[in-house]
Design a protein around this motif. Structure first.
Motif, mmCIF file in Angstrom:
data_model
loop_
_atom_site.group_PDB
_atom_site.id
_atom_site.type_symbol
_atom_site.label_atom_id
_atom_site.label_comp_id
_atom_site.label_asym_id
_atom_site.label_seq_id
_atom_site.Cartn_x
_atom_site.Cartn_y
_atom_site.Cartn_z
ATOM 1 N N TYR A 148 2.306 2.138 -3.426
ATOM 2 C CA TYR A 148 1.334 2.775 -4.309
ATOM 3 C C TYR A 148 1.304 4.289 -4.062
ATOM 4 C CZ TYR A 148 -3.078 4.174 -6.394
ATOM 5 O OH TYR A 148 -4.034 4.823 -7.131
ATOM 6 N N GLY A 150 0.811 -1.209 0.000
ATOM 7 C CA GLY A 150 0.000 0.000 0.000
ATOM 8 C C GLY A 150 0.843 1.257 0.000
ATOM 9 N N PHE A 170 -5.084 -1.364 2.320
ATOM 10 C CA PHE A 170 -3.951 -2.261 2.536
ATOM 11 C C PHE A 170 -3.051 -1.761 3.662
ATOM 12 C CE2 PHE A 170 -4.596 -4.287 -1.645
ATOM 13 C CZ PHE A 170 -4.349 -5.600 -1.298
ATOM 14 N N TYR A 173 -5.721 1.004 -1.747
ATOM 15 C CA TYR A 173 -4.356 0.867 -1.244
ATOM 16 C C TYR A 173 -4.223 1.433 0.168
ATOM 17 C CZ TYR A 173 -2.872 -1.076 -5.625
ATOM 18 O OH TYR A 173 -2.730 -1.906 -6.693
#
Length: 169
Positions: free
Chosen positions: A108, A105, A145, A142
């Motif tokens: 990203y 995550g 995450f 994300y």
């Protein structure tokens, strides 16, 4: 006296496992409906995404099943029935997953920052996907995450500490 403090701390922190389980289920739910053909909250162009293939089966149904299993693992860290599971295996699995999800995550968000700052440019093959309005959902997914990873790690760490400080019977 130390045992009382540790037990109190462990009792005060089951929320980390519940948040991790909630994040896992929040990840699983849309994968189920994407597998059923509903494109709501899909991070990109759902019409061009694979459907009716092994790739779709793994990406939608397989990932949703893994996420539901992840919710069970997170709950196993904080629920009484989880005490019957092998502590070291459960915590090692959770800490490994925590590191991977948090890194995934965070990477990203680092890439989105670099794209916005003009430090990197999307490859031509991905430029249309990166410009699609639905890509904003990627920030949510994300972020989920990162939340899931951090809370799973906290729940595992709390479980390890609580069990380590528990007096032998």
């Amino acid at each position: 006296m130390k045992t009382t403090t540790t037990t109190t701390t462990a009792v005060r922190r089951p929320w980390a496992g519940y948040v991790a389980a909630g994040a896992a289920l929040a990840y699983a739910a849309p994968h189920f409906w994407w597998g059923a053909g509903v494109g709501a909250t899909f991070p990109g162009d759902f019409a061009s995404a694979p459907h009716g293939t092994w790739e779709a089966a793994v990406g939608y149904w397989g990932m949703s099943a893994v996420a539901v299993a992840g919710a069970v693992v997170a709950l196993g860290l904080v629920m009484p029935w989880g005490r019957r599971l092998p502590r070291r295996t459960l915590c090692a699995l959770s800490l490994t997953a925590s590191a991977g999800m948090t890194l995934w995550g965070s990477t990203y968000f680092a890439m989105q920052y670099l794209l916005a700052a003009g430090r990197v440019v999307s490859a031509p093959a991905f430029a249309a996907k990166d410009a699609h309005p639905q890509v904003a959902w990627g920030l949510f997914w994300y972020g989920l995450f990162v939340l899931w990873g951090l809370m799973l790690g906290l729940a595992a760490w709390t479980r390890l500490r609580a069990d380590a400080d528990r007096p032998a019977s």
